[in-house]
Design a protein around this motif. Structure first.
Motif, PDB file in Angstrom:
ATOM      1  N   ASP A 212       0.851  -1.185   0.000  1.00  0.00           N
ATOM      2  CA  ASP A 212       0.000   0.000   0.000  1.00  0.00           C
ATOM      3  C   ASP A 212       0.896   1.248   0.000  1.00  0.00           C
ATOM      4  OD1 ASP A 212      -2.034   1.778   0.550  1.00  0.00           O
ATOM      5  OD2 ASP A 212      -2.245   1.203   2.643  1.00  0.00           O
ATOM      6  N   LYS A 214       0.669   4.766   1.843  1.00  0.00           N
ATOM      7  CA  LYS A 214      -0.230   5.455   2.791  1.00  0.00           C
ATOM      8  C   LYS A 214      -0.139   6.974   2.738  1.00  0.00           C
ATOM      9  CE  LYS A 214      -1.360   1.809   5.959  1.00  0.00           C
ATOM     10  NZ  LYS A 214      -0.373   0.730   5.811  1.00  0.00           N
ATOM     11  N   GLY A 226      -5.846   6.869   3.998  1.00  0.00           N
ATOM     12  CA  GLY A 226      -6.278   5.476   4.044  1.00  0.00           C
ATOM     13  C   GLY A 226      -5.504   4.617   3.059  1.00  0.00           C
ATOM     14  N   TYR A 269      -5.709  -9.287   8.297  1.00  0.00           N
ATOM     15  CA  TYR A 269      -4.716  -8.465   7.602  1.00  0.00           C
ATOM     16  C   TYR A 269      -3.604  -8.183   8.600  1.00  0.00           C
ATOM     17  CZ  TYR A 269      -3.250  -3.801   5.647  1.00  0.00           C
ATOM     18  OH  TYR A 269      -2.570  -2.707   5.177  1.00  0.00           O
ATOM     19  N   GLU A 284       0.511  -3.888  12.778  1.00  0.00           N
ATOM     20  CA  GLU A 284      -0.899  -3.831  13.192  1.00  0.00           C
ATOM     21  C   GLU A 284      -1.620  -5.036  12.623  1.00  0.00           C
ATOM     22  OE1 GLU A 284      -2.861  -0.541  11.227  1.00  0.00           O
ATOM     23  OE2 GLU A 284      -2.362  -1.317   9.251  1.00  0.00           O
ATOM     24  N   ASN A 286      -5.521  -5.960  11.150  1.00  0.00           N
ATOM     25  CA  ASN A 286      -6.850  -5.477  10.801  1.00  0.00           C
ATOM     26  C   ASN A 286      -7.741  -6.700  10.624  1.00  0.00           C
ATOM     27  OD1 ASN A 286      -6.232  -2.665  10.692  1.00  0.00           O
ATOM     28  ND2 ASN A 286      -5.128  -3.076   8.794  1.00  0.00           N
ATOM     29  N   ARG A 288     -10.105  -7.312   8.559  1.00  0.00           N
ATOM     30  CA  ARG A 288     -10.799  -7.147   7.277  1.00  0.00           C
ATOM     31  C   ARG A 288      -9.767  -7.137   6.172  1.00  0.00           C
ATOM     32  NH1 ARG A 288      -8.509  -2.467   6.405  1.00  0.00           N
ATOM     33  NH2 ARG A 288      -7.989  -1.198   8.207  1.00  0.00           N
ATOM     34  N   GLY A 290      -7.659  -5.177   3.171  1.00  0.00           N
ATOM     35  CA  GLY A 290      -7.155  -3.809   3.063  1.00  0.00           C
ATOM     36  C   GLY A 290      -7.877  -3.055   1.959  1.00  0.00           C
ATOM     37  N   ASP A 291      -7.886  -1.762   2.092  1.00  0.00           N
ATOM     38  CA  ASP A 291      -8.395  -0.878   1.049  1.00  0.00           C
ATOM     39  C   ASP A 291      -7.346   0.198   0.867  1.00  0.00           C
ATOM     40  OD1 ASP A 291      -9.775   0.852  -0.582  1.00  0.00           O
ATOM     41  OD2 ASP A 291     -11.659   0.690   0.512  1.00  0.00           O
ATOM     42  N   PRO A 292      -6.631   0.278  -0.248  1.00  0.00           N
ATOM     43  CA  PRO A 292      -6.952  -0.259  -1.565  1.00  0.00           C
ATOM     44  C   PRO A 292      -6.295  -1.589  -1.922  1.00  0.00           C
ATOM     45  CG  PRO A 292      -5.198   1.347  -1.790  1.00  0.00           C
ATOM     46  CD  PRO A 292      -5.516   1.266  -0.328  1.00  0.00           C
ATOM     47  N   GLU A 293      -5.726  -2.354  -0.984  1.00  0.00           N
ATOM     48  CA  GLU A 293      -5.080  -3.610  -1.372  1.00  0.00           C
ATOM     49  C   GLU A 293      -6.065  -4.587  -2.026  1.00  0.00           C
ATOM     50  OE1 GLU A 293      -4.715  -2.026   1.508  1.00  0.00           O
ATOM     51  OE2 GLU A 293      -2.839  -2.527   2.526  1.00  0.00           O
TER      52      GLU A 293
HETATM   53  N1  GLY Z   1      -4.656   0.192   3.251  1.00  0.00           N
HETATM   54  C1  GLY Z   1      -4.583   0.125   4.637  1.00  0.00           C
HETATM   55  C2  GLY Z   1      -5.733  -0.475   5.299  1.00  0.00           C
HETATM   56  O1  GLY Z   1      -6.638  -0.977   4.670  1.00  0.00           O
HETATM   57  O2  GLY Z   1      -5.789  -0.455   6.519  1.00  0.00           O
END
Ligand code: GLY
Length: 427
Positions: A212, A214, A226, A269, A284, A286, A288, A290-293
């Motif tokens: 990504d 950032k 994001g 993630y 970290e 997550n 869910r 990733g966005d935009p991954e």
């Molecule tokens: N692209 C970083 C995220 O989705 O947290």
């Protein structure tokens, strides 16, 4: 089968678009969706507010499975609520989503399970936090404990910046309850990568690696966002590092969550920092994709996504493998003027291409206004293209993006630079 995707960003557009390619799927409903999910074949937006409405809709329409995109409903317990009604839903239960919902929980969990991450301490009292910053020095990272919509991490280059971040969160309440507790951790050097997997509570199916961007501006300058673009695969995640991340990070997380009585299901993630010595450490988690991954990952996925999700919901992810397009996929985010602090809305978007075999423009902050498509949020589009090399995918994505117009649009011009540099260094 009809399926429901919860969310309205680029990640949800990509998941819904790929689900619609499945021969087993008739309709993909997206709640609330965006202008892109209202126009792609097989996708239908539904305006529903809250978990109760979503559950009522899933029952009424005999939805075969629900996939949740963003973290907020997962952390609020949407999965628990659907399961209590006997509905099939892919995502972590609230107790498992704590891996993202509380940075302190994630850090304690990693410490207990021997997962490599930076040294840290947690504070809810400012004086002790300031003392710790003076003890550790800068650069240092201050994180809001809770969800802060991507705005809760301050990478402080100086002690003054770190003290200011602590005061903003703990004294001035600038992040609300999310920042009522802070995690302060050592800054890690290296290259970041996104390692995203599907988990069924016990088994793990890794997705293609990605990276990504950032920061808002070229050369990783400007404020954090994001994500301004992403590509897949990420060359930094070599096969050896991939195996190591599975062995030392992902499998211990999945086993540890199960042992604690909170088995992890859903996309997981792991944001990794690969140290200059090649050691993967966790920045970290997550709960869910990733966005935009998700946009380049979904463009490369050749397997039937419905089938993979079905295996995940049946606890049989050990019986499948995901097949990937061997090409590189690269996505360039076009953001609204004023993003990230104060994005403009309502600007007309022109020049959107009709879909093609080797590219797709995934929508995020877009809405319909009669027969026009207009901006409605910070990250507006992710123009995603496939190519035999990073350079080819990059050129293709930027060619398409160059024909799209809306007033004030911003995009980086260097998405993929790390992969291009990595390739150069191996020549
Ligand atoms: N692209 C970083 C995220 O989705 O947290």
């Amino acid at each position: 089968m009809d399926v429901l995707v919860v969310g309205g960003g680029g990640r949800e557009h990509a998941i819904a678009w790929r689900l619609a390619q499945s021969p087993r799927v008739s309709r993909v409903y997206v709640a609330p969706g965006n202008a892109g999910t209202s126009s792609d074949d097989g996708l239908f937006n539904v305006q529903l507010s809250g978990t109760d409405d979503l559950i009522a809709f899933a029952k009424r329409e005999s939805i075969s499975m629900t996939v949740v995109g963003p973290e907020a409903p997962l952390c609020d317990g949407i999965v628990d609520a659907f399961r209590a009604e006997g509905l099939r839903i892919f995502g972590p239960a609230k107790a498992a989503a704590q891996l993202e919902n509380s940075k302190d929980f994630a850090k304690n969990f990693m410490a207990r399970h021997g997962i490599q991450t930076s040294a840290y301490r947690t504070f809810d009292e400012p004086m002790a936090a300031h003392d710790y910053i003076r003890e550790r020095g800068a650069p240092i990272v201050v994180k809001a404990d809770g969800l802060a919509a991507g705005k809760g991490v301050v990478v402080a280059q100086s002690e003054e910046q770190a003290h200011a971040a602590v005061d903003m969160m703990l004294v001035d309440n600038g992040m609300g309850t999310a920042g009522a507790r802070v995690v302060i951790e050592d800054f890690l050097e290296g290259e970041e990568a996104s390692f995203i997997v599907m988990v069924d509570g016990e088994h793990v199916l890794p997705l293609a690696s990605s990276q990504d961007h950032k920061r808002l501006l070229d050369d990783d300058k400007g404020p954090n966002t994001g994500g301004m673009g992403a590509y897949s695969p990420a060359p930094v995640l070599t096969p050896a590092l991939h195996a190591r991340a599975m062995r030392e990070i992902i499998r211990p997380v999945v086993a540890g969550m199960a042992e604690s009585g909170t088995p992890y299901t859903g996309f997981l993630y792991a944001g990794l920092m690969i140290s200059p010595e090649g050691v993967p450490k966790v920045l970290e988690f997550n709960c869910r994709m990733g966005d935009p991954e998700a946009q380049p990952i979904m463009l490369r996925l050749k397997s039937d996504l419905y089938s993979l999700l079905d295996h995940a919901l049946n606890g049989t992810l050990d019986q499948v493998e995901a097949e990937w397009d061997r090409r590189v996929a690269l996505g360039v985010v076009m953001a609204a003027g004023g993003y990230p602090s104060n994005p403009r809305k309502g600007d007309e978007i022109t020049g959107l291409p009709i879909g093609g075999e080797d590219h797709h423009v995934f929508h995020a902050g877009t809405a319909r206004d009669d027969d026009k498509v207009v901006t409605s949020g910070g990250r507006v589009l992710c123009v995603t293209a496939l190519g035999d090399t990073v350079r080819v995918a990059q050129r293709r994505a930027y060619e398409i993006a160059g024909r799209i117009h809306f007033d004030g649009s911003q995009m980086r011009s260097d998405i993929g630079f790390q992969a291009i540099n990595a390739r150069k260094s191996t020549l």
